[in-house]
Design an enzyme around this catalytic site. Structure first.
Site, PDB file in Angstrom:
ATOM      1  N   HIS A 374       0.633  -1.175   0.101  1.00 62.71           N
ATOM      2  CA  HIS A 374      -0.186  -0.076   0.012  1.00 62.71           C
ATOM      3  C   HIS A 374       0.735   1.296  -0.037  1.00 62.71           C
ATOM      4  O   HIS A 374       0.259   2.546  -0.203  1.00 62.71           O
ATOM      5  CB  HIS A 374      -1.074   0.129   1.214  1.00 62.71           C
ATOM      6  CG  HIS A 374      -2.128  -0.976   1.123  1.00 62.71           C
ATOM      7  ND1 HIS A 374      -3.443  -0.473   0.338  1.00 62.71           N
ATOM      8  CD2 HIS A 374      -2.136  -2.199   1.235  1.00 62.71           C
ATOM      9  CE1 HIS A 374      -4.245  -1.322   0.640  1.00 62.71           C
ATOM     10  NE2 HIS A 374      -3.521  -2.435   1.156  1.00 62.71           N
ATOM     11  N   LYS A 564      -9.580  13.794   3.889  1.00 64.81           N
ATOM     12  CA  LYS A 564      -8.886  12.369   3.865  1.00 64.81           C
ATOM     13  C   LYS A 564      -7.764  12.645   5.027  1.00 64.81           C
ATOM     14  O   LYS A 564      -7.824  13.865   5.873  1.00 64.81           O
ATOM     15  CB  LYS A 564      -7.962  12.392   2.789  1.00 64.81           C
ATOM     16  CG  LYS A 564      -7.366  13.672   2.298  1.00 64.81           C
ATOM     17  CD  LYS A 564      -6.627  13.520   0.950  1.00 64.81           C
ATOM     18  CE  LYS A 564      -7.569  13.563  -0.251  1.00 64.81           C
ATOM     19  NZ  LYS A 564      -7.444  12.431  -1.181  1.00 64.81           N
ATOM     20  N   ARG A 565      -6.953  11.638   5.512  1.00 57.67           N
ATOM     21  CA  ARG A 565      -5.935  11.908   6.518  1.00 57.67           C
ATOM     22  C   ARG A 565      -5.154  13.110   6.327  1.00 57.67           C
ATOM     23  O   ARG A 565      -4.973  13.385   5.010  1.00 57.67           O
ATOM     24  CB  ARG A 565      -5.201  10.676   6.637  1.00 57.67           C
ATOM     25  CG  ARG A 565      -5.993   9.319   7.025  1.00 57.67           C
ATOM     26  CD  ARG A 565      -6.456   9.640   8.686  1.00 57.67           C
ATOM     27  NE  ARG A 565      -5.024   9.648   9.445  1.00 57.67           N
ATOM     28  CZ  ARG A 565      -4.925   9.112  10.711  1.00 57.67           C
ATOM     29  NH1 ARG A 565      -6.021   8.266  11.114  1.00 57.67           N
ATOM     30  NH2 ARG A 565      -4.027   9.268  11.379  1.00 57.67           N
ATOM     31  N   LYS A 570      -0.108  14.516   1.079  1.00 51.38           N
ATOM     32  CA  LYS A 570      -1.532  14.725   0.846  1.00 51.38           C
ATOM     33  C   LYS A 570      -1.879  16.104   0.398  1.00 51.38           C
ATOM     34  O   LYS A 570      -2.811  16.583  -0.257  1.00 51.38           O
ATOM     35  CB  LYS A 570      -2.596  14.190   1.517  1.00 51.38           C
ATOM     36  CG  LYS A 570      -2.732  12.564   1.729  1.00 51.38           C
ATOM     37  CD  LYS A 570      -3.893  12.193   2.770  1.00 51.38           C
ATOM     38  CE  LYS A 570      -3.809  10.720   2.666  1.00 51.38           C
ATOM     39  NZ  LYS A 570      -4.666   9.847   1.506  1.00 51.38           N
ATOM     40  N   THR A 672      -8.823   6.157  -2.672  1.00 51.18           N
ATOM     41  CA  THR A 672     -10.259   5.705  -3.151  1.00 51.18           C
ATOM     42  C   THR A 672     -11.145   6.729  -2.821  1.00 51.18           C
ATOM     43  O   THR A 672     -12.358   6.938  -3.357  1.00 51.18           O
ATOM     44  CB  THR A 672     -10.413   4.596  -2.045  1.00 51.18           C
ATOM     45  OG1 THR A 672     -10.315   4.839  -1.043  1.00 51.18           O
ATOM     46  CG2 THR A 672      -9.888   3.237  -2.653  1.00 51.18           C
ATOM     47  N   LYS A 676     -14.808   7.792  -4.938  1.00 53.36           N
ATOM     48  CA  LYS A 676     -16.240   7.968  -4.143  1.00 53.36           C
ATOM     49  C   LYS A 676     -16.492   9.372  -4.872  1.00 53.36           C
ATOM     50  O   LYS A 676     -17.924   9.596  -5.109  1.00 53.36           O
ATOM     51  CB  LYS A 676     -16.032   7.996  -2.901  1.00 53.36           C
ATOM     52  CG  LYS A 676     -15.857   6.799  -2.070  1.00 53.36           C
ATOM     53  CD  LYS A 676     -15.153   7.098  -0.587  1.00 53.36           C
ATOM     54  CE  LYS A 676     -14.450   6.116  -0.134  1.00 53.36           C
ATOM     55  NZ  LYS A 676     -13.457   6.633   1.366  1.00 53.36           N
TER      56      LYS A 676
END
Ligand SMILES: *Cc1c(COP(=O)(O)O)cnc(C)c1O
Length: 826
Positions: A374, A564-565, A570, A672, A676
């Site tokens: 991952h 998101k986290r 990110k 992911t 969505k």
């Protein structure tokens, strides 16, 4: 897929259909019976929580017979099954999922209506099962649902944490963590299997011993034994075609109370062994800054891997005389390296307990296991210090050395020499001696998969190049997916009803049919109805934000969403800096015709990740200044919504116009959340990273906002050194935004609060925020320009939904089934 529906569907109505009165009456009576006999409540005095438990138990009764049938059929037909080992399952709520997949939503709604109770209010009583941190755990939950839906027999194996992911509270702009007590009021979905207990052993030592027949072997004399007790939760597939099992382990002391100590008056000490044992299933991701924390994490990993493998073996031996055909009957998927200790554990069980020789045991082990990687981030690749392994799992350390010796012999035979040998070794000798769990999982598996095309390519080209070469190319790609039942049908029933109206009910069963939406993108009246659904979702989210934050949003603004986290890669910071830049520009040009925008952020930071927590604080500080500034008014608002979890995601996603997927290229394995949001018709602004690349390929470059350096350009930039100061000097907007942040415009009570953050960015911008700022900012202007042309925007929105059917986790699971597991799927 066909138009004919599986038998279960015949007895239950489709979404939008009316259930028959008899079924409604029967369900109502079942709820009343549960209320009376299980909850011990009375209709007049029942709380919303009482109604939730009664409804969940009534729904659960519908599951149980089908569950038994699924298991009996699998057994009778001798079908191969999947065991999905995952340290995390980020499930969320189960009531609407269970009712929806059984076709009982309307039945339950009417049954409760007749009692004056609202189903949605009842559903809101359920605590989120948050047994995971983010994407990895949510993937496991989507996979479980999809395996049941495509009729793959499966067990999910994990840990029943008493406290899942912490609840996030924002106070004074800061993240505070409080324990999430999801089991406090009971869990109506699970079954405690008091007869299913396994011993898991730790510590002690290993001694060679000679058996009566003269053969010598190693015997592990453990220092400590902990019991693993099973709790089962049924996993209901779409239309109830199949019910699988999520089996979570809870740790119990073998000797919970030392009675003599207790009677001597040492009431606490008498329970210390119990505390030590039960700490194993106490919390998700215990802090690992201390050695004790690291050891607890290793104990958790071994605890659930061992219990799961013992259970797999027991189930196999209840059907077959021995384990020689184990790999014909089960495929064990390792979700990341957390269960990788399962590789030497299965070797131990086969050799020490079941009498196999090394080669036969190894053959079975490799055929049984496969491993999903991952992340390639070096700090996230798990390793365990050899001395700790020797202390906690001495026999396993010995087996790892033996696996490594054979593996290195093989590598040498393939022509590997010094540098290559140390790069493929299971032991990293460069930072003290440490076991590389990714290498262990890789070597012990017949297939190793990445989670998007780009990530899989980077696995081949970077971290796993040598290993893959030595192991004869076992890397394969399986791009992640999401279950459309939860992320479209349930999260967005309004849009789903519209899709059914346009494309027919078969779209609920076959996501490829979404492609039929393409002509509807040109149909103004269809677009109008699509807009109306979005607008309704935005109004609901507006009400949620008003209630939780006391902030009023304009539902006509662009809802620009990054959820998101919180992690530096990110790049929430890029979003915030661009927000500040937009704010500056709006104030400098107040009379321009600005597209109103709401920046919505949500996400948790790891408790010890100080930089991520500082970014949360910055987001909240920026929000409070901008939201109070009459100069921008409704044209710009910033909402940081606390406590991001699955249920909050379900509320935000249908309301999102723009999806922020802006990680530094090469660092997000798949994502992911991106899927969505696109499925629900949000347009993506994103880098060519992870599955964004594949979303871009499918929706087409005209319907997505791509910006920034590519993964190859990022790598080159890092090689040559990125000069952040030069990038800032070249961009007045960026300089203005960073100056404002550094000088305390957003932290007037502590002007230096963000000086270090900005200095850090200038000195070492390892996530290339400054490198990508200009192209990001330019794309954001394109977003605003497109928003000003509604026809073009909504056409693109419809096309996004139309083109992402491929990202169904049903597709992902069928690929795993065919290429990795060798099991049959429907
Ligand atoms: C989907 C999901 C994630 C993963 O989001 P990414 O944007 O892919 O990082 C994390 N948390 C929750 C609650 C989710 O539903």
């Amino acid at each position: 897929m066909t138009d004919s529906l599986p038998p279960a569907a015949l007895s239950h109505p489709l979404p939008g259909e009316t259930p028959d009165e008899e079924a409604v009456r029967a369900f109502r009576q079942a709820i009343l019976d549960k209320l009376a006999y299980n909850v011990g409540g009375r209709v007049e005095r029942a709380s919303a929580r009482d109604w939730f438990v009664s409804t969940a138990l009534a729904a659960r009764d519908h599951v149980v017979d089908a569950w038994r049938r699924s298991n009996d059929e699998t057994r009778a037909e001798g079908r191969k099954g999947v065991c999905y080992l995952s340290m995390e399952f980020l499930i969320g709520r189960l009531l609407s999922d269970t009712l929806g997949n059984l076709g009982l939503t309307e039945t339950a709604r009417r049954a409760l209506d007749g009692l004056g109770v609202d189903l949605d209010a009842v559903g809101g009583q359920e605590a989120d099962a948050a047994l995971g941190n983010g994407g990895l755990g949510r993937l496991a939950a989507c996979f479980m649902e999809s395996m049941a839906s495509v009729d793959v027999p499966a067990y999910g194996y994990g840990i029943r944490y008493e406290n899942g992911l912490f609840r996030q509270i924002i106070a004074g702009g800061l993240q505070h963590e409080v324990p999430e007590d999801w089991l406090a009021l009971g869990n109506p979905w699970e079954f405690e299997r008091s007869g299913l207990v396994y011993e898991v052993r730790f510590g002690g030592h290993v001694r060679p011993e000679v058996a009566p027949d003269g053969t010598s072997r190693f015997v592990w004399h453990a220092g400590e034994i902990v019991n693993a007790l099973a709790y089962d939760t049924p996993v209901v597939g779409w239309r109830g075609v199949r019910i699988n099992t999520l089996r979570l382990w809870s740790a119990r002391a073998t000797d919970p109370l030392h009675l003599s100590e207790f009677n001597r008056g040492d009431h606490v000490g008498a329970q210390s062994a119990r505390m030590r044992a039960e700490a194993i299933s106490r919390v998700l991701y215990p802090g690992d800054e201390t050695e004790a924390g690291q050891e607890l994490r290793l104990r958790q990993e071994y605890f659930f891997a061992s219990a799961s493998l013992q259970d797999i073996i027991r189930r196999h031996l209840s059907r077959f005389p021995d384990l020689t055909n184990l790999a014909d009957q089960v495929a064990v998927q390792l979700n990341d390296t957390h269960p990788a200790i399962g590789v030497p554990e299965l070797m131990r069980l086969l050799i020490d307990v079941h009498g196999f020789g090394w080669d036969a045991a190894w053959k079975i082990t490799q055929a049984v296991f496969s491993y999903t990687n991952h992340t390639l981030l070096p700090e996230a690749l798990e390793t365990w210090a050899v001395p700790m392994m020797e202390r906690v799992l001495p026999r396993h350390m010995q087996l790892i050395y033996l696996i490594n010796a054979r593996h290195l012999d093989h590598a040498r035979a393939e022509g590997a020499r010094d540098g290559l040998l140390s790069s493929v070794s299971l032991i990293d000798e460069s930072h003290g001696r440490r076991v590389r769990m990714g290498h262990l999982a890789f070597v012990g598996s017949h297939r190793v998969n990445g989670v998007s095309a780009l990530h899989t390519q980077l696995m081949r080209d970077t971290v796993f190049t040598d290993l893959n070469h030595v192991c004869g190319d076992r890397i394969t790609n399986k791009t992640n997916g999401i279950t459309f039942r939860r992320w479209l049908h349930r999260a967005n029933p309004g849009l789903t009803a519209l899709l059914v109206e346009a494309l027919g009910p078969a779209v609920l069963d076959d996501p490829d049919r979404l492609a039929g939406l393409v002509p509807f993108a040109e149909d103004a009246s269809f677009r109008q109805r699509f807009v109306a659904q979005r607008r309704a979702a935005k109004e609901r989210l507006t009400a949620l934000v008003a209630a939780r934050l006391g902030l009023k949003l304009d539902p006509d603004a662009i809802f620009d969403v990054q959820i998101k986290r919180i992690h530096e890669y990110k790049r929430q910071l890029l979003n915030i800096v661009e927000t500040v830049s937009l704010y500056n520009t709006m104030r400098a040009h107040p009379t321009d015709n600005w597209a109103p925008r709401v920046k919505i952020l949500a996400g948790k930071a790891a408790p010890s990740y100080h930089q991520a927590k500082l970014i949360i604080r910055l987001a909240n500080d920026v929000a409070s200044v901008i939201n109070d500034d009459p100069a921008v008014g409704d044209r710009l608002k910033v909402a940081f919504i606390p406590n991001y979890n699955v249920s909050l995601a379900e509320a935000i996603i249908p309301a999102a116009d723009l999806s922020e997927q802006i990680s530094t290229a090469g660092l997000e394995a798949s994502g992911t959340g991106n899927m969505k949001l696109a499925l629900n018709g949000a347009l993506t602004i994103g880098t060519l990273d992870g599955a964004n690349v594949e979303i871009d390929e499918r929706v087409g470059r005209d319907e997505i906002f791509i910006f920034g350096l590519t993964a190859a350009e990022v790598a080159a930039r890092k090689r040559n050194g990125h000069d952040a100061r030069a990038a800032v000097a070249a961009s007045p907007d960026l300089r203005g935004a960073l100056d404002a942040i550094a000088s305390g415009v957003f932290s007037p009570d502590e002007p230096d609060r963000y000086r270090g953050l900005v200095e850090g960015l200038l000195n070492d911008d390892r996530y290339l925020v400054t490198a990508d700022f200009e192209s990001y900012s330019a794309r954001q202007r394109d977003v605003a320009a497109r928003w000003a042309r509604p026809e073009s925007w909504w056409r693109a929105a419809v096309l996004n939904t139309a083109h992402v059917g491929w990202f169904s986790s049903d597709r992902t699971i069928r690929d795993y089934a065919a290429d990795i597991w060798g099991v049959k799927a429907s």
